[in-house]
Design a protein around this motif. Structure first.
Motif, mmCIF file in Angstrom:
data_model
loop_
_atom_site.group_PDB
_atom_site.id
_atom_site.type_symbol
_atom_site.label_atom_id
_atom_site.label_comp_id
_atom_site.label_asym_id
_atom_site.label_seq_id
_atom_site.Cartn_x
_atom_site.Cartn_y
_atom_site.Cartn_z
ATOM 1 N N ASP A 45 0.820 -1.203 0.000
ATOM 2 C CA ASP A 45 0.000 0.000 0.000
ATOM 3 C C ASP A 45 0.860 1.262 0.000
ATOM 4 O OD1 ASP A 45 -2.362 -1.420 0.041
ATOM 5 O OD2 ASP A 45 -2.493 -1.435 2.224
ATOM 6 N N TYR A 46 0.297 2.349 -0.484
ATOM 7 C CA TYR A 46 0.997 3.621 -0.483
ATOM 8 C C TYR A 46 -0.015 4.748 -0.522
ATOM 9 C CZ TYR A 46 0.064 3.574 -5.534
ATOM 10 O OH TYR A 46 -0.547 3.530 -6.762
ATOM 11 N N ASN A 47 0.476 5.941 -0.272
ATOM 12 C CA ASN A 47 -0.359 7.139 -0.365
ATOM 13 C C ASN A 47 0.376 8.162 -1.204
ATOM 14 O OD1 ASN A 47 -2.488 8.930 0.164
ATOM 15 N ND2 ASN A 47 -1.361 9.861 1.860
ATOM 16 N N GLY A 105 8.021 0.430 12.969
ATOM 17 C CA GLY A 105 6.885 0.879 13.752
ATOM 18 C C GLY A 105 6.081 1.992 13.107
ATOM 19 N N GLY A 106 6.523 2.464 11.954
ATOM 20 C CA GLY A 106 5.823 3.548 11.270
ATOM 21 C C GLY A 106 4.868 3.031 10.218
ATOM 22 N N ASP A 107 4.355 3.943 9.431
ATOM 23 C CA ASP A 107 3.499 3.603 8.302
ATOM 24 C C ASP A 107 3.634 4.718 7.260
ATOM 25 O OD1 ASP A 107 1.923 5.742 9.181
ATOM 26 O OD2 ASP A 107 0.408 4.455 10.095
ATOM 27 N N GLU A 108 2.713 4.736 6.298
ATOM 28 C CA GLU A 108 2.836 5.692 5.195
ATOM 29 C C GLU A 108 2.538 7.130 5.609
ATOM 30 O OE1 GLU A 108 -1.416 4.112 4.934
ATOM 31 O OE2 GLU A 108 0.555 3.465 5.646
ATOM 32 N N THR A 109 2.138 7.351 6.844
ATOM 33 C CA THR A 109 1.801 8.717 7.277
ATOM 34 C C THR A 109 2.929 9.419 8.042
ATOM 35 O OG1 THR A 109 0.859 8.052 9.416
ATOM 36 C CG2 THR A 109 -0.609 8.012 7.497
ATOM 37 N N VAL A 110 3.844 8.654 8.633
ATOM 38 C CA VAL A 110 4.725 9.249 9.644
ATOM 39 C C VAL A 110 5.768 10.219 9.074
ATOM 40 C CG1 VAL A 110 4.407 7.374 11.281
ATOM 41 C CG2 VAL A 110 6.271 7.244 9.633
ATOM 42 N N LEU A 167 5.271 5.049 1.078
ATOM 43 C CA LEU A 167 5.049 3.608 1.044
ATOM 44 C C LEU A 167 4.767 3.049 2.438
ATOM 45 C CD1 LEU A 167 7.975 2.581 -1.339
ATOM 46 C CD2 LEU A 167 5.681 3.352 -1.941
ATOM 47 N N ARG A 168 4.053 1.929 2.473
ATOM 48 C CA ARG A 168 3.794 1.227 3.730
ATOM 49 C C ARG A 168 4.461 -0.149 3.673
ATOM 50 N NH1 ARG A 168 -2.178 -0.649 5.404
ATOM 51 N NH2 ARG A 168 -2.567 1.593 5.485
ATOM 52 N N GLY A 169 5.380 -0.422 4.602
ATOM 53 C CA GLY A 169 6.054 -1.713 4.634
ATOM 54 C C GLY A 169 5.077 -2.862 4.818
ATOM 55 N N ASP A 170 5.393 -3.997 4.201
ATOM 56 C CA ASP A 170 4.497 -5.148 4.213
ATOM 57 C C ASP A 170 4.661 -6.054 5.435
ATOM 58 O OD1 ASP A 170 3.132 -4.624 1.893
ATOM 59 O OD2 ASP A 170 4.412 -5.862 0.622
ATOM 60 N N VAL A 171 5.759 -5.910 6.163
ATOM 61 C CA VAL A 171 6.074 -6.853 7.235
ATOM 62 C C VAL A 171 5.638 -6.283 8.580
ATOM 63 C CG1 VAL A 171 7.926 -8.084 8.419
ATOM 64 C CG2 VAL A 171 8.033 -7.761 5.940
ATOM 65 N N VAL A 172 4.927 -7.086 9.364
ATOM 66 C CA VAL A 172 4.574 -6.711 10.737
ATOM 67 C C VAL A 172 5.087 -7.798 11.673
ATOM 68 C CG1 VAL A 172 2.747 -6.158 12.379
ATOM 69 C CG2 VAL A 172 2.528 -5.457 9.983
ATOM 70 N N MET A 173 5.998 -7.425 12.576
ATOM 71 C CA MET A 173 6.551 -8.356 13.557
ATOM 72 C C MET A 173 6.531 -7.695 14.920
ATOM 73 S SD MET A 173 9.807 -10.061 11.542
ATOM 74 C CE MET A 173 10.026 -11.262 12.870
#
Length: 200
Positions: A2-4, A21-26, A43-49
């Motif tokens: 995903d992206y904005n 810990g961020g996303d496409e807004t930070v 951009l929004r990274g695809d991996v969540v750990m």
């Protein structure tokens, strides 16, 4: 992935890669501060750990970045950038990343023919895994490290600087008496760097 996209009517677009810990807004507020006239593709990274979003996996052996995993994800990231470029008819692309995002940019430009004309790597680290090492053709790259950083040692930033230079990049590396966090005066320096190049 995903992206904005934020269209500011510019012929240059800043591709934003967030940190752990961020996303496409930070990074959008940072982008507005340092490069207010550019478009933004965040951009929004695809991996969540462990509840934290990244662009690559981590492990006990590689708690900051699993380099092999990072390199394996480049194709997907490049496809996302290509799709957005075609969808919005983007022209010149620059890149800005923080921490894990900076490492992602480094992996891309060390492995593939880069889509970026310039890059800003904030708290980035060297990638020790062998890559294709394409000629960066005097690409302008700004690196910011923190001498007191307990997550990414500034010495790894120095190693990254040397590696990029060996691939024919034009690198400016600033080392601040800071930890992993950025401060306003550092952002002011980044803005000055952008202003000097966007005016050309």
């Amino acid at each position: 992935m995903d992206y904005n996209f934020i269209d500011n009517g510019s012929d240059t677009t800043l591709v934003l890669f967030h940190g752990t810990g961020g996303d496409e807004t930070v990074l959008v507020p940072v982008a507005r501060m340092v490069a207010p006239s550019m478009n933004y593709l965040a951009l929004r990274g695809d991996v969540v750990m462990n509840g934290k979003r990244r662009f690559c996996r981590v492990s006990e052996d590689a708690p900051v970045m699993d380099e092999e995993d990072m390199l394996s994800r480049i194709d997907t990231i490049m496809e996302t950038i290509k799709e957005a470029t075609e969808r919005y008819d983007l022209q010149e692309l620059w890149a800005l990343g923080f921490s894990n995002g900076a490492n992602t940019i480094s992996a891309i430009i060390l492995q593939e023919e880069t889509p970026f004309k310039k890059a800003v790597l904030l708290r980035g680290m060297n990638i020790e895994t062998p890559t294709k090492n394409p000629d960066l053709n005097k690409m302008e790259i700004l690196i910011h490290s923190g001498r007191l950083d307990d997550i990414i040692p500034y010495t790894s930033g120095v190693d990254l600087e040397n590696r990029l230079r060996s691939n024919n990049a034009n690198v400016e590396h600033k080392i601040y008496e800071l930890d992993h966090r950025m401060r306003q005066y550092e952002l002011d320096d980044i803005k000055q760097w952008f202003e000097g190049r966007l005016a050309l």
